[in-house]
Each structure stands twice: as structure tokens, then as C-alpha cells.
Design a protein around this motif. Structure first.
Motif, PDB file in Angstrom:
ATOM      1  N   GLY A 163       0.793  -1.219   0.000  1.00 12.85           N
ATOM      2  CA  GLY A 163       0.000   0.000   0.000  1.00 12.85           C
ATOM      3  C   GLY A 163       0.824   1.266   0.000  1.00 12.85           C
ATOM      4  N   THR A 164       1.998   1.236   0.615  1.00 10.25           N
ATOM      5  CA  THR A 164       2.855   2.423   0.675  1.00 10.25           C
ATOM      6  C   THR A 164       3.873   2.448  -0.461  1.00 10.25           C
ATOM      7  N   GLY A 165       3.939   1.391  -1.237  1.00  8.42           N
ATOM      8  CA  GLY A 165       4.904   1.320  -2.328  1.00  8.42           C
ATOM      9  C   GLY A 165       6.257   0.764  -1.935  1.00  8.42           C
ATOM     10  N   MET A 166       6.443   0.416  -0.670  1.00  4.36           N
ATOM     11  CA  MET A 166       7.732  -0.136  -0.237  1.00  4.36           C
ATOM     12  C   MET A 166       7.941  -1.536  -0.792  1.00  4.36           C
ATOM     13  N   VAL A 167       6.857  -2.281  -0.979  1.00  2.00           N
ATOM     14  CA  VAL A 167       6.917  -3.611  -1.591  1.00  2.00           C
ATOM     15  C   VAL A 167       6.215  -3.538  -2.941  1.00  2.00           C
ATOM     16  N   GLY A 168       6.932  -3.892  -3.965  1.00  2.00           N
ATOM     17  CA  GLY A 168       6.352  -3.901  -5.305  1.00  2.00           C
ATOM     18  C   GLY A 168       6.330  -5.312  -5.876  1.00  2.00           C
ATOM     19  N   ILE A 169       5.459  -5.540  -6.812  1.00  2.00           N
ATOM     20  CA  ILE A 169       5.396  -6.819  -7.532  1.00  2.00           C
ATOM     21  C   ILE A 169       5.811  -6.543  -8.974  1.00  2.00           C
ATOM     22  N   GLY A 170       6.858  -7.228  -9.398  1.00  2.00           N
ATOM     23  CA  GLY A 170       7.337  -7.029 -10.753  1.00  2.00           C
ATOM     24  C   GLY A 170       6.376  -7.592 -11.789  1.00  2.00           C
ATOM     25  N   GLU A 171       6.729  -7.403 -13.025  1.00  2.00           N
ATOM     26  CA  GLU A 171       5.894  -7.884 -14.124  1.00  2.00           C
ATOM     27  C   GLU A 171       5.527  -9.349 -13.930  1.00  2.00           C
TER      28      GLU A 171
END
Length: 361
Positions: free
Chosen positions: A285-293
Motif C-alpha cells: 500500500g505504501t509502495g515499499m513492496v512492489g510486484i514485478g511484471e
């Protein structure tokens, strides 16, 4: 600055150098920011992503800051030595970026009360020591969902670094969500007992592949497991950074640690005088964890399922640790609809029911 203050500052700076005290910065000097990394910045995983955050900080503030880093510093006495040296060199803000730096950072922070320290993934704080972490388990829930759908052998593998809460959270989250979509799935765990050791990680991957896993996850930092997975033709995920260049097929996706916004925020707080010790734990939610393609290896319906979960976790609608869930020994952990609180997760030291791997002592 008048002559008297210049001479006083100069004399103090010379004295500081002579007696091993921190160098004194003038108001006109740029903010000095130091980083200490557990691996090389070329690991393409954990340390690489932290260094990308450092570079983003430099780009954001230009000549208002000067950064430096020391890479491949073992956890333990070496970390305390390096942190002390960074403080003596006049760094006013120092980021210690591995769990095993916690005690060293606390010790050095106590010796340099005018220097601000930030420790990644730990829990010890002081007036001049803040902590920050990412909810990696949120990304593992996504990986588990995809892995549970993609496995043909019903065996997924997980390379663990050390049996600490953040790693245990990830193993549990991956298994829980793989099991939700595939009740027949089992998870195999091998411990590397290292954050970055390509040879050990390759051996761990080979051992898991020999056990029949056809989807591989890791909480270690090198791309060696990616190479082993590609050789064996099994599915894998990038760890900490995208790693797409190292195993384009049959790679599925990745979790991405995005430290840049946090580093920019904290350097900005130093520059405007608003820095305060706090504990930060951000996630999707905060953008600290992202999911790649999510690659074309993944069927459209599985991709849609994963994207729906990403949205639900990011909005706070869904928590990856929601009951009913039992501990490995069958005792109740979370009742129906109950969500794990942050305190429990921060100290998590058990596997959930269904994981047969033994927890190292």
C-alpha cells in the motif's frame, strides 16, 4: 562567519580528528549520509536495491547531500567498526541495512548521540536511532498464490537465509496462499545460513530441485538460484529486485523492495530539521513492496487472481495472515476472521500447520 567562529570551528575539527571524535560540519556543508551493506551492490538483490535508493536520494537533493557506502560488511564486530568509522568521518545520517547489524548499530548510536542512525528490519530504537522495514510477507502471499497455481509436481521450494521473523513470515505467507489455491501443495525449505553466498544458494536450489520442486522462491540475495532454476526449466521469482535479465524464462514475477521514497523522506527530514526516531513498516500500500511484471508464462486467469490480491492487500481490504490458521503443532493461532497483529508478526518464530520442515534451533 566571522574570523573567531571560523578559527574555533577549525580548531575543534582538528581536535576531533586527533582524538577520534566526529568531524564538525558547518551550516554551509552538505549533509553527509553513510550506508553500510551486507552484500556487494552488484548482488542484483537486497544490497543493490538499497544502493538504488541511495542514488535516488543523491539525484533528489543534488549538492545538498554527499553520500558514501561500504559494501560486503559481515554482521558482527566488523559492522560496529565500520559504523564507528562512518560516524567519525562526519556522516550525520547513517543507514545500516541488514538485520544482523542491529546490536552494532545500537552500540554505535549510543556513542554518537548527535548522529542519526537508521536500522533496516530491526526493532531496537533510541532517540537517535530509528527503524524501518518492509512487509515482505505481502509479496510472498502473491508469490504463493502464483506458485500454487503453476506447480505441476505440487512441490514448491523456498531458500531461507536465516530463521528470523521476516524470513519465517515469508515462508508462512507463501505456503498459506499456495495451499489456498492448491490443497495438494507442499513446501520444501532449505536454509543457506547466509544472505549472499552464490555457491551456497546454488547448492540449496539444486537440493530443492532434486526433491522435485518445480517452483522456486528465495529469501537470499544472489541470482544463483535463478540460474539453477533456468537450467532445470522450473519456475522462479526475482528477489528484492526484478532480476529479469538473469532468468527471462521460465521466470514468473518478482518482489521488489523500493527504498528510494523512504531514503528521500528521511534525508529531507534531516535537511529541514524534522527528523525524529520512529518505526516504519511499509508494504504494498505504501509502495515499499512492489510486484514485478507477471510474465506471459502465467495464464491470464492466474495473473488476474494475483492482481486482485495485490489490490486487496494494498488497500487494506485483505491481510495475508487472516484466520483460521493453526501453528505447525496444530494449536490455534488465529481464529476465523482474526488478523495477526504487528507485534506477533515482528516476533514470529513458528511455522503454520501443514509445513513439515523443522524450525532450526
Amino acid at each position: 562567519m566571522n574570523r573567531r567562529s571560523f578559527l574555533t570551528t577549525t580548531s575543534l575539527a582538528v581536535g576531533a580528528a586527533a582524538f577520534g571524535l566526529p568531524k564538525i560540519a558547518s551550516a554551509a556543508d552538505p549533509l553527509k549520509v553513510g550506508f553500510i551493506y551486507v552484500g556487494p551492490i552488484g548482488d542484483m538483490g537486497w544490497s543493490y536495491q538499497h544502493d538504488q535508493g541511495r542514488l535516488a536520494m543523491e539525484k533528489e537533493f543534488g549538492d545538498k547531500i554527499v553520500t558514501s557506502y561500504v559494501e560486503s560488511v559481515p554482521e558482527g564486530p566488523d559492522a560496529e567498526r565500520v559504523l564507528t568509522q562512518l560516524a567519525l568521518e562526519g556522516n550525520q545520517l547513517i543507514f545500516a541495512t541488514s538485520f544482523g547489524y542491529m546490536d552494532a548499530t545500537a552500540n554505535v548510536a549510543a556513542k554518537f548521540p548527535n548522529v542519526k542512525f537508521e536500522h533496516a528490519t530491526g526493532y531496537k530504537r533510541a532517540d537517535n536511532l530509528a527503524t524501518y522495514d518492509a512487509r515482505f510477507y505481502e509479496g510472498r502471499a502473491i508469490q504463493g498464490t502464483i506458485a500454487g497455481r503453476m506447480t505441476k509436481t505440487n512441490k514448491i521450494g523456498y531458500i531461507g537465509s536465516f530463521p528470523i521473523p521476516e524470513v519465517i513470515q515469508g515462508i508462512n505467507a507463501a505456503y498459506i496462499h499456495a495451499k489456498k489455491v492448491n490443497p495438494a501443495v507442499e513446501i520444501k525449505v532449505v536454509w543457506a545460513y547466509s544472505w549472499f553466498d552464490p555457491a551456497k544458494e546454488a547448492d540449496a536450489a539444486a537440493a530443492l530441485i532434486a526433491e522435485g520442486v518445480d517452483v522456486l522462491l528465495q529469501h537470499t540475495d544472489s541470482t544463483a538460484p535463478q540460474a539453477k532454476a533456468q537450467e532445470a526449466g522450473i519456475y522462479t521469482f526475482g528477489q528484492a529486485s526484478d532480476m529479469a535479465a538473469f532468468a527471462p524464462k521460465p521466470r514468473i514475477s518478482s518482489t521488489i523492495d523500493n527504498w528510494a521514497p523512504y531514503y528521500i523522506k528521511r534525508a529531507g527530514a534531516m535537511l529541514d530539521g524534522s527528523w525524529a526516531s520512529e518505526a516504519t513498516w511499509g508494504g504494498i500500500g505504501t509502495g515499499m513492496v512492489g510486484i514485478g511484471e507477471i510474465t506471459s508464462e502465467v495464464p491470464a486467469e492466474v495473473k488476474a487472481e494475483a492482481e486482485a490480491m495485490i489490490a486487496a492487500i494494498g488497500s487494506g481490504e485483505y491481510h495475508p495472515f487472516t484466520g483460521p490458521l493453526n501453528k505447525q503443532d496444530g494449536s490455534v493461532w488465529l481464529a476465523e476472521g482474526e488478523k495477526a497483529d504487528d507485534g506477533t508478526l515482528a516476533g514470529l518464530n513458528f511455522f503454520v500447520e501443514g509445513i513439515t520442515a523443522e524450525m532450526p534451533s
